[in-house]
Design a protein around this motif. Structure first.
Motif, PDB file in Angstrom:
ATOM      1  N   PRO A 157       2.382  -5.113  -7.254  1.00  0.00           N
ATOM      2  CA  PRO A 157       3.264  -6.152  -6.717  1.00  0.00           C
ATOM      3  C   PRO A 157       4.471  -6.348  -7.641  1.00  0.00           C
ATOM      4  O   PRO A 157       4.369  -6.135  -8.844  1.00  0.00           O
ATOM      5  N   LYS A 158       5.588  -6.759  -7.072  1.00  0.00           N
ATOM      6  CA  LYS A 158       6.792  -7.002  -7.873  1.00  0.00           C
ATOM      7  C   LYS A 158       6.573  -8.176  -8.813  1.00  0.00           C
ATOM      8  O   LYS A 158       5.986  -9.186  -8.441  1.00  0.00           O
ATOM      9  N   ILE A 159       7.069  -8.032 -10.034  1.00  0.00           N
ATOM     10  CA  ILE A 159       6.954  -9.085 -11.028  1.00  0.00           C
ATOM     11  C   ILE A 159       7.858 -10.243 -10.634  1.00  0.00           C
ATOM     12  O   ILE A 159       9.010 -10.044 -10.243  1.00  0.00           O
ATOM     13  N   GLY A 160       7.320 -11.446 -10.722  1.00  0.00           N
ATOM     14  CA  GLY A 160       8.064 -12.647 -10.367  1.00  0.00           C
ATOM     15  C   GLY A 160       7.786 -13.766 -11.341  1.00  0.00           C
ATOM     16  O   GLY A 160       7.350 -13.547 -12.469  1.00  0.00           O
ATOM     17  N   THR A 161       8.006 -14.959 -10.887  1.00  0.00           N
ATOM     18  CA  THR A 161       7.769 -16.152 -11.680  1.00  0.00           C
ATOM     19  C   THR A 161       6.285 -16.451 -11.742  1.00  0.00           C
ATOM     20  O   THR A 161       5.578 -16.312 -10.752  1.00  0.00           O
ATOM     21  N   LYS A 162       5.822 -16.875 -12.917  1.00  0.00           N
ATOM     22  CA  LYS A 162       4.416 -17.248 -13.062  1.00  0.00           C
ATOM     23  C   LYS A 162       4.162 -18.493 -12.210  1.00  0.00           C
ATOM     24  O   LYS A 162       4.849 -19.501 -12.350  1.00  0.00           O
ATOM     25  N   ALA A 163       3.189 -18.396 -11.302  1.00  0.00           N
ATOM     26  CA  ALA A 163       2.872 -19.523 -10.426  1.00  0.00           C
ATOM     27  C   ALA A 163       1.523 -19.284  -9.764  1.00  0.00           C
ATOM     28  O   ALA A 163       1.056 -18.149  -9.649  1.00  0.00           O
ATOM     29  N   ARG A 164       0.916 -20.355  -9.289  1.00  0.00           N
ATOM     30  CA  ARG A 164      -0.326 -20.282  -8.524  1.00  0.00           C
ATOM     31  C   ARG A 164      -0.030 -19.737  -7.141  1.00  0.00           C
ATOM     32  O   ARG A 164       1.002 -20.069  -6.555  1.00  0.00           O
ATOM     33  N   ALA A 165      -0.934 -18.912  -6.615  1.00  0.00           N
ATOM     34  CA  ALA A 165      -0.768 -18.362  -5.265  1.00  0.00           C
ATOM     35  C   ALA A 165      -2.129 -17.974  -4.707  1.00  0.00           C
ATOM     36  O   ALA A 165      -3.040 -17.633  -5.460  1.00  0.00           O
ATOM     37  N   ASP A 166      -2.259 -18.031  -3.393  1.00  0.00           N
ATOM     38  CA  ASP A 166      -3.488 -17.618  -2.719  1.00  0.00           C
ATOM     39  C   ASP A 166      -3.350 -16.188  -2.210  1.00  0.00           C
ATOM     40  O   ASP A 166      -2.246 -15.661  -2.088  1.00  0.00           O
ATOM     41  N   GLY A 167      -4.471 -15.558  -1.880  1.00  0.00           N
ATOM     42  CA  GLY A 167      -4.476 -14.239  -1.256  1.00  0.00           C
ATOM     43  C   GLY A 167      -4.084 -13.097  -2.172  1.00  0.00           C
ATOM     44  O   GLY A 167      -3.733 -12.019  -1.695  1.00  0.00           O
ATOM     45  N   LEU A 168      -4.164 -13.281  -3.477  1.00  0.00           N
ATOM     46  CA  LEU A 168      -3.736 -12.238  -4.415  1.00  0.00           C
ATOM     47  C   LEU A 168      -4.574 -10.965  -4.282  1.00  0.00           C
ATOM     48  O   LEU A 168      -4.089  -9.869  -4.546  1.00  0.00           O
ATOM     49  N   SER A 180       1.972  -9.392 -10.682  1.00  0.00           N
ATOM     50  CA  SER A 180       3.216 -10.078 -10.308  1.00  0.00           C
ATOM     51  C   SER A 180       3.459 -11.328 -11.155  1.00  0.00           C
ATOM     52  O   SER A 180       4.527 -11.916 -11.079  1.00  0.00           O
ATOM     53  N   ARG A 181       2.469 -11.756 -11.942  1.00  0.00           N
ATOM     54  CA  ARG A 181       2.429 -12.978 -12.737  1.00  0.00           C
ATOM     55  C   ARG A 181       1.894 -14.157 -11.940  1.00  0.00           C
ATOM     56  O   ARG A 181       1.775 -15.257 -12.446  1.00  0.00           O
ATOM     57  N   ARG A 182       1.563 -13.928 -10.656  1.00  0.00           N
ATOM     58  CA  ARG A 182       0.917 -14.968  -9.860  1.00  0.00           C
ATOM     59  C   ARG A 182      -0.552 -15.023 -10.278  1.00  0.00           C
ATOM     60  O   ARG A 182      -1.126 -14.029 -10.738  1.00  0.00           O
ATOM     61  N   TRP A 183      -1.170 -16.174 -10.091  1.00  0.00           N
ATOM     62  CA  TRP A 183      -2.563 -16.357 -10.488  1.00  0.00           C
ATOM     63  C   TRP A 183      -3.171 -17.473  -9.648  1.00  0.00           C
ATOM     64  O   TRP A 183      -2.467 -18.238  -8.995  1.00  0.00           O
ATOM     65  N   ASN A 184      -4.489 -17.558  -9.690  1.00  0.00           N
ATOM     66  CA  ASN A 184      -5.183 -18.705  -9.142  1.00  0.00           C
ATOM     67  C   ASN A 184      -6.578 -18.765  -9.739  1.00  0.00           C
ATOM     68  O   ASN A 184      -7.084 -17.758 -10.263  1.00  0.00           O
ATOM     69  N   ALA A 185      -7.171 -19.945  -9.676  1.00  0.00           N
ATOM     70  CA  ALA A 185      -8.533 -20.153 -10.151  1.00  0.00           C
ATOM     71  C   ALA A 185      -9.216 -21.096  -9.175  1.00  0.00           C
ATOM     72  O   ALA A 185      -8.611 -22.069  -8.712  1.00  0.00           O
ATOM     73  N   TYR A 186     -10.458 -20.764  -8.855  1.00  0.00           N
ATOM     74  CA  TYR A 186     -11.232 -21.531  -7.885  1.00  0.00           C
ATOM     75  C   TYR A 186     -12.587 -21.870  -8.481  1.00  0.00           C
ATOM     76  O   TYR A 186     -13.120 -21.128  -9.299  1.00  0.00           O
ATOM     77  N   GLY A 241      -0.640 -13.082 -17.902  1.00  0.00           N
ATOM     78  CA  GLY A 241      -0.904 -11.670 -17.656  1.00  0.00           C
ATOM     79  C   GLY A 241       0.326 -10.831 -17.928  1.00  0.00           C
ATOM     80  O   GLY A 241       1.438 -11.239 -17.588  1.00  0.00           O
ATOM     81  N   GLN A 242       0.129  -9.690 -18.557  1.00  0.00           N
ATOM     82  CA  GLN A 242       1.228  -8.779 -18.882  1.00  0.00           C
ATOM     83  C   GLN A 242       0.855  -7.367 -18.460  1.00  0.00           C
ATOM     84  O   GLN A 242      -0.246  -6.903 -18.748  1.00  0.00           O
ATOM     85  N   LEU A 243       1.766  -6.693 -17.804  1.00  0.00           N
ATOM     86  CA  LEU A 243       1.561  -5.327 -17.344  1.00  0.00           C
ATOM     87  C   LEU A 243       2.288  -4.363 -18.270  1.00  0.00           C
ATOM     88  O   LEU A 243       3.437  -4.607 -18.647  1.00  0.00           O
ATOM     89  N   HIS A 244       1.613  -3.280 -18.627  1.00  0.00           N
ATOM     90  CA  HIS A 244       2.195  -2.220 -19.451  1.00  0.00           C
ATOM     91  C   HIS A 244       1.906  -0.905 -18.726  1.00  0.00           C
ATOM     92  O   HIS A 244       0.746  -0.568 -18.520  1.00  0.00           O
ATOM     93  N   ALA A 245       2.958  -0.187 -18.352  1.00  0.00           N
ATOM     94  CA  ALA A 245       2.774   1.035 -17.566  1.00  0.00           C
ATOM     95  C   ALA A 245       3.121   2.268 -18.385  1.00  0.00           C
ATOM     96  O   ALA A 245       4.170   2.313 -19.045  1.00  0.00           O
ATOM     97  N   GLY A 246       2.241   3.259 -18.339  1.00  0.00           N
ATOM     98  CA  GLY A 246       2.504   4.571 -18.905  1.00  0.00           C
ATOM     99  C   GLY A 246       2.698   5.552 -17.761  1.00  0.00           C
ATOM    100  O   GLY A 246       2.753   5.161 -16.593  1.00  0.00           O
ATOM    101  N   SER A 247       2.777   6.824 -18.056  1.00  0.00           N
ATOM    102  CA  SER A 247       2.998   7.815 -16.998  1.00  0.00           C
ATOM    103  C   SER A 247       1.745   8.073 -16.166  1.00  0.00           C
ATOM    104  O   SER A 247       1.843   8.356 -14.976  1.00  0.00           O
TER     105      SER A 247
END
Length: 180
Positions: free
Chosen positions: A47-58, A84-90, A110-116
């Protein structure tokens, strides 16, 4: 530090992903840290990286998850962490019952690090936001690859369809204290 090999559910094999290793580090007094390493990521959809925020359906696309159940009860929490930096906890009162958003004073990170040929996803959950410890945990991931192919990864899978809430998936432990 605990290291766990996750396996794909046999009914939902990946397209190109060849493996996932999860490392759980619980010796930090402020954070529970988890690193997922995904190998064979040529077709992985992130998913595209965005603003850190709560979200459903991740979980509907690539998402990393942690389920935490105190050893003295049936209630548990579910943490969804997206690249994407979105998160949720239930919270759940029991198996898939009584679902509600978990009250969290400090957001996970959360931080993403991509290699080849691999991707690392590092997550940190505030220890104060976790249920009581010691706890049994399920370390899981949903991966989406090109063509809408989804694979479901866990340390252990129950028989039948993928179900990360199933007691069989709670195959790791976070101790009450874990000295470095």
């Amino acid at each position: 530090m605990q290291t766990h090999q996750l396996i794909a559910h046999p009914s939902h094999p990946p397209l190109e992903v060849s493996g996932i290793e999860a490392r759980l580090r619980s010796d930090d007094p402020n954070w529970l840290r988890i690193r997922w390493r995904i190998d064979g990521v040529g077709a992985l959809i992130l998913p595209k990286i965005g603003t850190k925020a709560r979200a459903d359906g991740l979980w509907q696309t690539t998402c990393f998850e942690l389920f935490v159940r105190p050893q003295d009860g049936g209630a548990y929490s579910e943490w969804n962490l997206s690249p994407s930096r979105r998160w949720n906890a239930y919270d759940f009162d029991s198996y898939r019952e009584g679902m509600r958003e978990r009250d969290v004073a400090r957001e996970p990170d959360g931080q993403l690090h991509a290699g080849s040929s691999f991707v690392l996803f590092d997550a940190a959950i505030p220890r104060g936001a976790l249920p009581r410890l010691p706890a049994d945990v399920a370390i899981t991931a949903v991966l989406e690859e090109e063509g809408g192919i989804k694979s479901y990864w866990s340390i252990v899978h129950p028989e039948g369809k993928p179900d990360f809430h199933h007691t069989a998936c709670f195959a790791a432990t976070i101790p009450a204290t874990d000295a470095p």
